[in-house]
Design a protein around this motif. Structure first.
Motif, PDB file in Angstrom:
ATOM      1  N   PHE A   1      53.091  18.306  98.749  1.00  0.00           N
ATOM      2  CA  PHE A   1      51.689  18.368  99.135  1.00  0.00           C
ATOM      3  C   PHE A   1      51.609  18.354 100.657  1.00  0.00           C
ATOM      4  CE2 PHE A   1      50.464  15.690  95.151  1.00  0.00           C
ATOM      5  CZ  PHE A   1      50.646  16.789  94.338  1.00  0.00           C
ATOM      6  N   SER A   2      50.602  19.058 101.174  1.00  0.00           N
ATOM      7  CA  SER A   2      50.275  18.990 102.592  1.00  0.00           C
ATOM      8  C   SER A   2      48.821  18.555 102.705  1.00  0.00           C
ATOM      9  CB  SER A   2      50.458  20.348 103.269  1.00  0.00           C
ATOM     10  OG  SER A   2      50.017  20.281 104.618  1.00  0.00           O
ATOM     11  N   PHE A   3      48.591  17.510 103.489  1.00  0.00           N
ATOM     12  CA  PHE A   3      47.235  17.011 103.707  1.00  0.00           C
ATOM     13  C   PHE A   3      46.713  17.403 105.095  1.00  0.00           C
ATOM     14  CE2 PHE A   3      48.987  14.278 100.406  1.00  0.00           C
ATOM     15  CZ  PHE A   3      47.956  14.289  99.475  1.00  0.00           C
ATOM     16  N   ASP A   4      47.464  18.276 105.796  1.00  0.00           N
ATOM     17  CA  ASP A   4      47.053  18.691 107.136  1.00  0.00           C
ATOM     18  C   ASP A   4      47.069  20.215 107.292  1.00  0.00           C
ATOM     19  OD1 ASP A   4      49.768  19.232 107.235  1.00  0.00           O
ATOM     20  OD2 ASP A   4      50.228  17.674 108.701  1.00  0.00           O
ATOM     21  N   GLY A   5      46.680  20.905 106.230  1.00  0.00           N
ATOM     22  CA  GLY A   5      46.555  22.359 106.310  1.00  0.00           C
ATOM     23  C   GLY A   5      47.874  23.103 106.360  1.00  0.00           C
ATOM     24  N   GLY A   6      48.952  22.495 105.921  1.00  0.00           N
ATOM     25  CA  GLY A   6      50.251  23.165 105.896  1.00  0.00           C
ATOM     26  C   GLY A   6      51.122  22.896 107.104  1.00  0.00           C
ATOM     27  N   GLU A   7      50.666  22.026 108.000  1.00  0.00           N
ATOM     28  CA  GLU A   7      51.480  21.681 109.174  1.00  0.00           C
ATOM     29  C   GLU A   7      52.719  20.892 108.764  1.00  0.00           C
ATOM     30  OE1 GLU A   7      51.031  22.566 112.464  1.00  0.00           O
ATOM     31  OE2 GLU A   7      49.482  23.879 111.657  1.00  0.00           O
ATOM     32  N   THR A   8      52.524  19.929 107.858  1.00  0.00           N
ATOM     33  CA  THR A   8      53.646  19.126 107.358  1.00  0.00           C
ATOM     34  C   THR A   8      53.565  19.069 105.839  1.00  0.00           C
ATOM     35  OG1 THR A   8      52.417  17.049 107.494  1.00  0.00           O
ATOM     36  CG2 THR A   8      53.732  17.679 109.428  1.00  0.00           C
ATOM     37  N   TRP A   9      54.721  18.872 105.222  1.00  0.00           N
ATOM     38  CA  TRP A   9      54.819  18.821 103.765  1.00  0.00           C
ATOM     39  C   TRP A   9      55.519  17.547 103.345  1.00  0.00           C
ATOM     40  CZ3 TRP A   9      52.344  22.295 100.823  1.00  0.00           C
ATOM     41  CH2 TRP A   9      51.919  23.476 101.452  1.00  0.00           C
ATOM     42  N   ALA A  10      55.029  16.926 102.264  1.00  0.00           N
ATOM     43  CA  ALA A  10      55.654  15.735 101.696  1.00  0.00           C
ATOM     44  C   ALA A  10      56.106  16.070 100.273  1.00  0.00           C
ATOM     45  CB  ALA A  10      54.686  14.567 101.678  1.00  0.00           C
ATOM     46  N   VAL A  11      57.423  16.161 100.086  1.00  0.00           N
ATOM     47  CA  VAL A  11      57.967  16.418  98.750  1.00  0.00           C
ATOM     48  C   VAL A  11      57.723  15.177  97.904  1.00  0.00           C
ATOM     49  CG1 VAL A  11      60.077  16.848  97.431  1.00  0.00           C
ATOM     50  CG2 VAL A  11      59.701  18.030  99.607  1.00  0.00           C
ATOM     51  N   ASN A  12      57.217  15.374  96.679  1.00  0.00           N
ATOM     52  CA  ASN A  12      56.918  14.236  95.815  1.00  0.00           C
ATOM     53  C   ASN A  12      57.500  14.378  94.409  1.00  0.00           C
ATOM     54  OD1 ASN A  12      54.993  15.826  94.274  1.00  0.00           O
ATOM     55  ND2 ASN A  12      53.640  15.603  96.036  1.00  0.00           N
ATOM     56  N   TRP A  13      58.194  15.493  94.155  1.00  0.00           N
ATOM     57  CA  TRP A  13      58.743  15.744  92.821  1.00  0.00           C
ATOM     58  C   TRP A  13      59.936  16.665  92.999  1.00  0.00           C
ATOM     59  CZ3 TRP A  13      55.802  15.093  87.961  1.00  0.00           C
ATOM     60  CH2 TRP A  13      56.391  15.685  86.853  1.00  0.00           C
ATOM     61  N   ILE A  14      61.102  16.260  92.498  1.00  0.00           N
ATOM     62  CA  ILE A  14      62.321  17.065  92.590  1.00  0.00           C
ATOM     63  C   ILE A  14      62.944  17.122  91.198  1.00  0.00           C
ATOM     64  CG2 ILE A  14      64.619  17.295  93.604  1.00  0.00           C
ATOM     65  CD1 ILE A  14      63.539  15.461  95.913  1.00  0.00           C
ATOM     66  N   THR A  15      63.212  18.323  90.719  1.00  0.00           N
ATOM     67  CA  THR A  15      63.852  18.498  89.419  1.00  0.00           C
ATOM     68  C   THR A  15      65.081  19.365  89.596  1.00  0.00           C
ATOM     69  OG1 THR A  15      61.701  18.418  88.315  1.00  0.00           O
ATOM     70  CG2 THR A  15      63.541  19.279  87.042  1.00  0.00           C
ATOM     71  N   THR A  16      66.230  18.873  89.135  1.00  0.00           N
ATOM     72  CA  THR A  16      67.442  19.685  89.076  1.00  0.00           C
ATOM     73  C   THR A  16      67.802  19.838  87.608  1.00  0.00           C
ATOM     74  OG1 THR A  16      68.826  17.721  89.382  1.00  0.00           O
ATOM     75  CG2 THR A  16      68.306  19.018  91.346  1.00  0.00           C
ATOM     76  N   GLY A  17      68.065  21.068  87.205  1.00  0.00           N
ATOM     77  CA  GLY A  17      68.282  21.340  85.798  1.00  0.00           C
ATOM     78  C   GLY A  17      69.659  21.899  85.507  1.00  0.00           C
ATOM     79  N   THR A  18      70.151  21.584  84.301  1.00  0.00           N
ATOM     80  CA  THR A  18      71.406  22.105  83.794  1.00  0.00           C
ATOM     81  C   THR A  18      71.140  22.689  82.410  1.00  0.00           C
ATOM     82  OG1 THR A  18      72.622  20.386  84.959  1.00  0.00           O
ATOM     83  CG2 THR A  18      73.798  21.552  83.225  1.00  0.00           C
ATOM     84  N   ARG A  19      71.563  23.917  82.223  1.00  0.00           N
ATOM     85  CA  ARG A  19      71.331  24.592  80.944  1.00  0.00           C
ATOM     86  C   ARG A  19      72.067  23.875  79.824  1.00  0.00           C
ATOM     87  NH1 ARG A  19      69.211  28.961  79.637  1.00  0.00           N
ATOM     88  NH2 ARG A  19      69.244  29.933  81.681  1.00  0.00           N
ATOM     89  N   GLU A  20      71.394  23.746  78.656  1.00  0.00           N
ATOM     90  CA  GLU A  20      72.012  23.151  77.479  1.00  0.00           C
ATOM     91  C   GLU A  20      72.409  24.192  76.444  1.00  0.00           C
ATOM     92  OE1 GLU A  20      69.581  20.057  75.723  1.00  0.00           O
ATOM     93  OE2 GLU A  20      70.771  18.604  76.818  1.00  0.00           O
ATOM     94  N   ASP A  21      72.002  25.437  76.645  1.00  0.00           N
ATOM     95  CA  ASP A  21      72.310  26.477  75.670  1.00  0.00           C
ATOM     96  C   ASP A  21      72.624  27.779  76.373  1.00  0.00           C
ATOM     97  OD1 ASP A  21      69.887  27.377  76.657  1.00  0.00           O
ATOM     98  OD2 ASP A  21      68.968  27.684  74.721  1.00  0.00           O
ATOM     99  N   ASP A  22      72.973  28.783  75.588  1.00  0.00           N
ATOM    100  CA  ASP A  22      73.161  30.138  76.097  1.00  0.00           C
ATOM    101  C   ASP A  22      71.903  30.909  75.752  1.00  0.00           C
ATOM    102  OD1 ASP A  22      73.864  32.660  76.874  1.00  0.00           O
ATOM    103  OD2 ASP A  22      75.412  32.934  75.361  1.00  0.00           O
TER     104      ASP A  22
END
Length: 185
Positions: A158-179
């Protein structure tokens, strides 16, 4: 939208080719996944610094003849009071070559988030919208990057200053379980 969010424009000088116009950008994510999720305890609070981590089982399938996809999102191992389910609807517009992405969650029954909009370029997908977060105007950014066979990375900021700065608040890393190649037509 602000200049920071200048919408990507379709390339009017070239013909739209269904094989390369962007409609296959999310094909890498079809199938079943086990994800490690790290998110701020309160993503609506720009001052929050406490993170929570858990695993998620997800599955994505194409819909509408490939012009969209739908995924489900079920955390595992959370205490009963923290459990929720989520889903994402993504729709592709061949005329603009843009994706729109809507998030919904059992934590907000009957609601659906404002869609983020964007596309993939050079192996990175960026999608934006303007929304009110915690009572404040904000820009929401979804990013997909570090894509490799059998793995993904997604971040929300999210950016609360019009895109000047960004605060990451959610990170997802995924690994496939199937083909997924056997399941996707």
């Amino acid at each position: 939208m602000t200049d920071t969010l200048a919408e990507p424009q379709a390339d009017s000088g070239s013909q739209t080719d269904p094989g390369t116009d962007g409609r296959h950008d999310f094909d890498f994510a079809f199938g079943r996944w086990r994800n490690k999720l790290r998110k701020l305890v309160d993503t609506t609070d720009p001052e929050c610094t406490e993170w929570v981590e858990f695993e998620v089982v997800g599955e994505m399938r194409p819909i509408l003849g490939g012009l969209g996809n739908f995924d489900t999102f079920v955390p595992v191992g959370l205490p009963e009071e923290d459990r929720f389910e989520g889903a994402t609807l993504r729709l592709f517009d061949p005329a603009t070559r843009l994706w729109r992405i809507w998030w919904m969650s059992s934590r907000h029954p009957g609601g659906i988030d404002v869609p983020v909009e964007g596309r993939f370029e050079n192996g990175r997908g960026q999608f934006f919208c303007e929304e009110e977060i915690g009572g404040r105007p904000a820009i929401v950014r979804y990013e997909w990057f570090d894509l490799a066979p059998g793995s993904t990375r997604f971040e929300q900021a999210f950016s609360f200053d019009g895109g000047e700065t960004w605060a990451v608040n959610w990170i997802t890393t995924g690994t496939r379980e199937d083909d997924a190649s056997a399941d996707v037509a």
